[in-house]
Design an enzyme around this catalytic site. Structure first.
Site, PDB file in Angstrom:
ATOM      1  N   LYS A   1       1.015  -1.060   0.078  1.00 49.51           N
ATOM      2  CA  LYS A   1      -0.019   0.094  -0.093  1.00 49.51           C
ATOM      3  C   LYS A   1       0.805   1.190  -0.035  1.00 49.51           C
ATOM      4  CE  LYS A   1      -1.375   1.516   4.036  1.00 49.51           C
ATOM      5  NZ  LYS A   1      -1.046   2.983   4.299  1.00 49.51           N
ATOM      6  N   ASN A   2       1.977   1.198   0.920  1.00 52.17           N
ATOM      7  CA  ASN A   2       2.690   2.280   1.124  1.00 52.17           C
ATOM      8  C   ASN A   2       3.662   2.730  -0.113  1.00 52.17           C
ATOM      9  OD1 ASN A   2       1.518   2.879   3.573  1.00 52.17           O
ATOM     10  ND2 ASN A   2       3.553   2.416   4.771  1.00 52.17           N
TER      11      ASN A   2
ATOM     12  N   ARG B   1      -1.173  -5.102 -44.804  1.00 50.98           N
ATOM     13  CA  ARG B   1      -0.594  -6.443 -45.024  1.00 50.98           C
ATOM     14  C   ARG B   1       0.100  -6.853 -43.947  1.00 50.98           C
ATOM     15  NH1 ARG B   1       3.228  -5.318 -48.845  1.00 50.98           N
ATOM     16  NH2 ARG B   1       4.039  -7.081 -48.324  1.00 50.98           N
TER      17      ARG B   1
ATOM     18  N   ARG C   1       0.710  13.749  13.919  1.00 56.46           N
ATOM     19  CA  ARG C   1       1.749  13.485  12.816  1.00 56.46           C
ATOM     20  C   ARG C   1       1.811  14.733  11.860  1.00 56.46           C
ATOM     21  NH1 ARG C   1       2.263   8.135   9.629  1.00 56.46           N
ATOM     22  NH2 ARG C   1       0.051   8.152   9.923  1.00 56.46           N
TER      23      ARG C   1
ATOM     24  N   ASP D   1      14.205  -4.749 -42.600  1.00 58.24           N
ATOM     25  CA  ASP D   1      12.500  -4.305 -42.306  1.00 58.24           C
ATOM     26  C   ASP D   1      12.452  -3.173 -41.165  1.00 58.24           C
ATOM     27  OD1 ASP D   1      11.964  -6.240 -44.136  1.00 58.24           O
ATOM     28  OD2 ASP D   1      10.892  -7.424 -42.814  1.00 58.24           O
TER      29      ASP D   1
ATOM     30  N   CYS E   1      -4.162  10.903  13.932  1.00 58.87           N
ATOM     31  CA  CYS E   1      -4.640   9.694  13.465  1.00 58.87           C
ATOM     32  C   CYS E   1      -4.177   8.439  14.632  1.00 58.87           C
ATOM     33  CB  CYS E   1      -4.208   9.222  12.269  1.00 58.87           C
ATOM     34  SG  CYS E   1      -2.478   8.551  12.222  1.00 58.87           S
TER      35      CYS E   1
HETATM   36  C1  UD1 Z   1       4.822   6.791   6.133  1.00 53.33           C
HETATM   37  C2  UD1 Z   1       3.852   5.361   6.192  1.00 53.33           C
HETATM   38  C3  UD1 Z   1       3.573   4.821   7.592  1.00 53.33           C
HETATM   39  C4  UD1 Z   1       4.863   4.501   8.301  1.00 53.33           C
HETATM   40  C5  UD1 Z   1       5.646   5.825   8.185  1.00 53.33           C
HETATM   41  C6  UD1 Z   1       7.082   5.595   8.868  1.00 53.33           C
HETATM   42  C7  UD1 Z   1       2.551   5.979   4.055  1.00 53.33           C
HETATM   43  C8  UD1 Z   1       1.312   6.172   3.570  1.00 53.33           C
HETATM   44  N1  UD1 Z   1       2.596   5.846   5.406  1.00 53.33           N
HETATM   45  O1  UD1 Z   1       3.951   7.612   7.078  1.00 53.33           O
HETATM   46  O2  UD1 Z   1       2.848   3.445   7.326  1.00 53.33           O
HETATM   47  O3  UD1 Z   1       4.584   4.252   9.689  1.00 53.33           O
HETATM   48  O4  UD1 Z   1       5.896   6.157   6.728  1.00 53.33           O
HETATM   49  O5  UD1 Z   1       7.745   4.587   8.216  1.00 53.33           O
HETATM   50  O6  UD1 Z   1       3.600   5.643   3.536  1.00 53.33           O
HETATM   51  N2  UD1 Z   1       6.702  14.280  10.803  1.00 53.33           N
HETATM   52  C9  UD1 Z   1       7.028  15.589  11.270  1.00 53.33           C
HETATM   53  N3  UD1 Z   1       6.716  16.304  10.304  1.00 53.33           N
HETATM   54  C10 UD1 Z   1       6.434  16.167   9.118  1.00 53.33           C
HETATM   55  C11 UD1 Z   1       6.420  14.912   8.750  1.00 53.33           C
HETATM   56  C12 UD1 Z   1       6.616  13.733   9.709  1.00 53.33           C
HETATM   57  O7  UD1 Z   1       7.160  15.724  12.586  1.00 53.33           O
HETATM   58  O8  UD1 Z   1       6.137  17.241   8.176  1.00 53.33           O
HETATM   59  C13 UD1 Z   1       7.064  13.048  11.958  1.00 53.33           C
HETATM   60  C14 UD1 Z   1       5.766  12.327  12.082  1.00 53.33           C
HETATM   61  O9  UD1 Z   1       5.155  12.952  12.957  1.00 53.33           O
HETATM   62  C15 UD1 Z   1       6.492  11.135  12.813  1.00 53.33           C
HETATM   63  C16 UD1 Z   1       7.755  10.826  11.988  1.00 53.33           C
HETATM   64  O10 UD1 Z   1       8.025  12.273  11.424  1.00 53.33           O
HETATM   65  O11 UD1 Z   1       6.841  11.090  14.004  1.00 53.33           O
HETATM   66  C17 UD1 Z   1       7.610   9.890  10.657  1.00 53.33           C
HETATM   67  O12 UD1 Z   1       6.754  10.415   9.523  1.00 53.33           O
HETATM   68  P1  UD1 Z   1       6.944  10.094   8.179  1.00 53.33           P
HETATM   69  O13 UD1 Z   1       8.165   9.331   8.082  1.00 53.33           O
HETATM   70  O14 UD1 Z   1       6.386  11.255   7.359  1.00 53.33           O
HETATM   71  O15 UD1 Z   1       5.705   9.060   8.070  1.00 53.33           O
HETATM   72  P2  UD1 Z   1       4.374   9.274   7.030  1.00 53.33           P
HETATM   73  O16 UD1 Z   1       4.809   9.600   5.474  1.00 53.33           O
HETATM   74  O17 UD1 Z   1       3.348   9.920   7.768  1.00 53.33           O
END
Ligand code: UD1
Length: 390
Positions: free
Chosen positions: A22-23, A370, A121, A278, A116
């Site tokens: 999925k990811n 052809r 996040r 060809d 979530c």
């Molecule tokens: C993706 C995955 C999720 C997985 C995670 C870590 C998808 C759809 N989801 O989530 O399944 O658990 O990677 O491998 O691919 N953070 C910030 N600021 C930001 C972005 C992130 O502080 O702008 C923090 C988040 O709060 C979290 C950490 O960084 O604590 C990891 O987040 P991130 O790597 O962005 O994970 P996702 O992309 O949300």
């Protein structure tokens, strides 16, 4: 609501096949927004989040069609830049549309994902780096509203290797003039998948698998995948096109061609496994568009240059000397009435007509019938405007 009943204890034994990730698919689905060409994806996993992402793409105006295990996305019909709360609240990954919408339209309005089940996040890494690329961002009414007249290439050192931010920024940078450097990029395997997908569409991402991803902007995305073909039958032609600068990769049953800048060639037709007679006419048509002048010599058939005067009618500069055709490159072709002279010549004339400005009327296509099945339909699938008229 359904529930599960697990009857334990039990031992596990046997073989099981895993499903696609999925990811990896979620950002790839968002990346279809980057292209105004049709994108065919095979075996998309049947998951709720994937359905939500497809619904979001449809809400943005993408035309989605399914035939067997192939789903086709046509984002040429993109007509909205807004990802609404209703959808985003069910799936945080909706934020992935932010980057491609900015790349394609220069504006995006995406509901803030909020918290979530695995904690709050934030998306500050996405947003601060988009701002560094020149975006103006406002958070109003629960929405991220971003706009930019022209994104700019810059150095983006991420404060944390966020998976989503790496993906969003990579997609945002696809058309940006110059090279955008994403430093401290995430290393998760889905990052490689997205980068490879962008490259397969005709983008330019390097540093794949490292902490430093470089995205060099391209003007447009363009690539062609030819399936159900045995590339070993065309080895000479493929190697020749690669030597000319063609970005071509092959698998067991497909050939993948990315948009490339080609230079001239000198080649002689010869019995298999040499350069096939060809393919000579089609190569001459191609050589009218490459850099430099090419020489193609025909050794198998006498007088197999009947297509040359027809190509000249379109504006090509080709001189015949004995068994050789000397073809001037970078010729601007213009549509004109022309005639197929034999089977392979007809394919060459279509290639030239696809490069020409205006309408080319090609007569005597019984030669084409052809040996080329449904060529008009195949070309139309790739976005060519070709019609067969009585
Ligand atoms: C993706 C995955 C999720 C997985 C995670 C870590 C998808 C759809 N989801 O989530 O399944 O658990 O990677 O491998 O691919 N953070 C910030 N600021 C930001 C972005 C992130 O502080 O702008 C923090 C988040 O709060 C979290 C950490 O960084 O604590 C990891 O987040 P991130 O790597 O962005 O994970 P996702 O992309 O949300």
């Amino acid at each position: 609501m359904d529930k599960l009943l697990v009857h334990g204890p039990c031992k596990l034994n046997g073989t099981v096949k895993i499903s696609r990730a999925k990811n990896a698919y979620l950002p790839i689905l968002a990346a279809v927004l980057l292209s105004d060409k049709k994108i065919h994806l095979k075996n998309i996993p049947d998951l709720q989040d994937i359905k939500t992402m497809i619904k979001l793409l449809e809400m943005l105006g993408v035309t989605v069609t399914r035939a067997g295990n192939i789903t086709t996305f046509d984002a040429s019909t993109l007509n909205s830049h807004e990802a609404t709360y209703d959808l985003v609240k069910t799936m945080r990954a909706s934020i992935f549309v932010l980057g491609p919408l900015l790349a394609r339209l220069g504006k995006a309005k995406v509901s803030l994902p909020g918290g979530c089940a695995i904690g709050t996040r934030p998306i500050d890494i996405h947003l601060t780096n988009l701002e560094k690329m020149g975006c103006e961002i406002h958070l109003t009414g629960g929405y991220v509203e971003a706009s930019v007249s022209k994104l700019k290439a810059t150095h983006l050192p991420l404060s944390f290797p966020s998976v989503g931010a790496t993906e969003n920024l990579m997609m945002a940078a696809v058309f940006v003039e110059g090279t955008t450097v994403i430093d401290n990029a995430a290393l998760e395997p889905e990052i490689d998948d997205l980068a490879n997908f962008i490259n397969a569409m005709g983008g330019k991402v390097t540093g794949i698998g490292t902490r430093k991803l470089e995205v060099t902007g391209v003007k447009e995305l363009s690539d062609v995948r030819i399936e159900d073909v045995n590339p070993s039958h065309l080895e000479f032609v493929i190697e020749l096109l690669k030597e000319m600068g063609g970005k071509i990769s092959v698998g067991d049953n497909f050939i993948h061609v990315e948009k490339s800048v080609l230079k001239s060639c000198h080649v002689d037709t010869a019995p298999f496994p040499g350069f096939p007679t060809d393919a000579q006419a089609q190569m001459i048509a191609l050589c009218t568009q490459v850099k430099g002048s090419s020489v193609i010599t025909e050794h198998i058939f006498e007088n197999r240059f009947m297509h040359v005067p027809e190509l000249v009618r379109l504006g090509a500069n080709i001189v015949l000397k004995g068994k050789s055709a000397i073809i001037e490159g970078e010729q601007k072709l213009n549509g004109a009435p022309i005639m197929c002279t034999d089977l392979r010549a007809s394919a060459a004339l279509i290639i030239a007509a696809l490069c020409a400005t205006g309408t080319t009327e090609i007569q005597r296509i019984y030669h084409l019938d052809r040996g080329y099945e449904k060529l008009v339909d195949k070309l139309a699938t790739l976005g060519a405007k070709v019609e067969r008229v009585k």
